[in-house]
Structures are given as structure tokens and as C-alpha cells.
Design a protein around this motif. Structure first.
Motif, short mmCIF file in Angstrom:
data_model
loop_
_atom_site.label_atom_id
_atom_site.label_comp_id
_atom_site.label_asym_id
_atom_site.label_seq_id
_atom_site.Cartn_x
_atom_site.Cartn_y
_atom_site.Cartn_z
N GLY A 28 0.85 -1.32 0.12
CA GLY A 28 -0.12 0.06 -0.07
C GLY A 28 0.93 1.02 -0.09
N LEU A 29 1.98 1.27 0.75
CA LEU A 29 2.88 2.21 0.77
C LEU A 29 3.64 2.65 -0.63
N GLY A 30 3.88 1.52 -1.22
CA GLY A 30 4.78 1.48 -2.42
C GLY A 30 3.39 1.79 -3.50
N GLN A 31 2.40 1.58 -3.42
CA GLN A 31 1.20 1.99 -4.52
C GLN A 31 1.15 3.37 -4.10
N ARG A 32 1.07 4.02 -3.11
CA ARG A 32 0.89 5.56 -2.86
C ARG A 32 1.85 6.26 -3.20
N PHE A 33 3.21 5.82 -3.06
CA PHE A 33 4.16 6.70 -3.40
C PHE A 33 4.81 6.47 -4.82
N GLY A 34 4.17 5.37 -5.47
CA GLY A 34 4.53 5.11 -6.84
C GLY A 34 5.85 4.30 -6.87
N LEU A 35 5.93 3.42 -5.85
CA LEU A 35 7.07 2.47 -6.02
C LEU A 35 6.69 1.01 -6.14
N ASP A 36 7.37 0.14 -6.79
CA ASP A 36 7.27 -1.22 -6.79
C ASP A 36 7.12 -1.71 -5.19
N PRO A 37 6.11 -2.77 -5.09
CA PRO A 37 5.81 -3.33 -3.76
C PRO A 37 7.18 -3.92 -3.11
N TRP A 38 8.07 -4.49 -3.99
CA TRP A 38 9.31 -4.88 -3.78
C TRP A 38 10.19 -3.97 -3.31
N MET A 39 10.26 -2.90 -3.70
CA MET A 39 11.18 -1.61 -3.52
C MET A 39 10.66 -1.33 -2.08
N ALA A 40 9.44 -1.10 -1.96
CA ALA A 40 8.90 -0.68 -0.63
C ALA A 40 9.26 -1.41 0.42
N ARG A 41 9.31 -2.69 0.05
CA ARG A 41 9.54 -3.73 1.43
C ARG A 41 11.08 -3.79 1.65
N LEU A 42 12.08 -3.67 0.43
CA LEU A 42 13.33 -3.49 0.64
C LEU A 42 13.69 -2.28 1.60
N LEU A 43 13.13 -1.21 1.40
CA LEU A 43 13.31 0.11 1.91
C LEU A 43 12.66 -0.10 3.39
N PHE A 44 11.80 -0.75 3.66
CA PHE A 44 11.22 -1.27 5.09
C PHE A 44 12.46 -2.01 5.89
N VAL A 45 12.95 -2.92 5.03
CA VAL A 45 13.90 -3.80 5.64
C VAL A 45 15.14 -2.90 5.95
N LEU A 46 15.81 -2.21 5.06
CA LEU A 46 16.93 -1.33 5.41
C LEU A 46 16.52 -0.06 6.48
N ALA A 47 15.46 0.36 6.38
CA ALA A 47 15.00 1.17 7.63
C ALA A 47 14.91 0.41 8.99
N LEU A 48 14.77 -0.83 9.07
CA LEU A 48 14.85 -1.67 10.10
C LEU A 48 16.31 -1.78 10.60
N LEU A 49 17.18 -2.12 9.47
CA LEU A 49 18.57 -2.05 10.09
C LEU A 49 19.21 -0.88 10.36
N ILE A 50 18.80 0.24 9.85
CA ILE A 50 19.30 1.45 10.34
C ILE A 50 18.82 1.86 11.94
N ILE A 51 17.28 1.74 11.96
CA ILE A 51 16.65 2.10 13.02
C ILE A 51 16.03 1.00 13.69
N PRO A 52 16.82 0.29 14.35
CA PRO A 52 16.23 -1.27 14.91
C PRO A 52 15.15 -0.88 15.65
N GLY A 53 13.92 -1.76 15.46
CA GLY A 53 12.77 -1.82 16.45
C GLY A 53 11.62 -0.95 16.25
N SER A 54 11.82 0.27 15.25
CA SER A 54 10.93 1.03 15.17
C SER A 54 9.93 0.65 14.26
#
Length: 70
Positions: A28-54
Motif C-alpha cells: 500500500g505504501l509503495g502504491q501510494r508513493f509510486g514504488l514497486d511493492p518489492w522496493m517498498a519492502r526493501l526500503l522497509f527492511v533497510l530502515a529496520l537495519l538503520i533504526i532497529p525496532g521502530s
């Protein structure tokens, strides 16, 4: 709660019926911001590595607040 759903729906933040992996939040976030869903998931995982737990808090909250597309 109805106003939160309506507000998110007007902004285009909905969990799509097709393309979900878990709850459809990243798709849904990827669709809203014009990203492929897999790119949105990848960004989510990368953000998890940068800011753990949030994201462990953010994902379930968005899952509850974002209305389904159907």
C-alpha cells in the motif's frame, strides 16, 4: 476510527487486495508513493537495519489504521 480510515483512503493509503505478502502495508505504501511493492519492502527492511525496532511498532499500527482496498 471512521475518520482515520476516511482520511487515509482520501490520501491513497490503502492496503491492496492483490500483491500482499503479509498485511499489505508495504504494498500500500509503495502504491501510494509510486514504488514497486518489492522496493517498498526493501526500503522497509533497510530502515529496520538503520533504526532497529521502530518498524516492529510502525507496521502493526499501520496494518490496523490503513483500510483495505476492498
Amino acid at each position: 476510527m471512521d475518520s482515520v480510515y476516511g482520511s487515509m483512503r482520501r490520501q491513497g493509503l490503502v492496503r491492496p487486495v492483490h500483491g500482499r505478502v503479509l498485511g499489505g502495508v508495504c504494498a500500500g505504501l509503495g502504491q501510494r508513493f509510486g514504488l514497486d511493492p518489492w522496493m517498498a519492502r526493501l526500503l522497509f527492511v533497510l530502515a529496520l537495519l538503520i533504526i532497529p525496532g521502530s518498524q516492529i511498532l510502525v507496521y502493526p499500527i499501520l496494518w490496523i489504521l490503513m483500510p483495505s482496498e476492498a
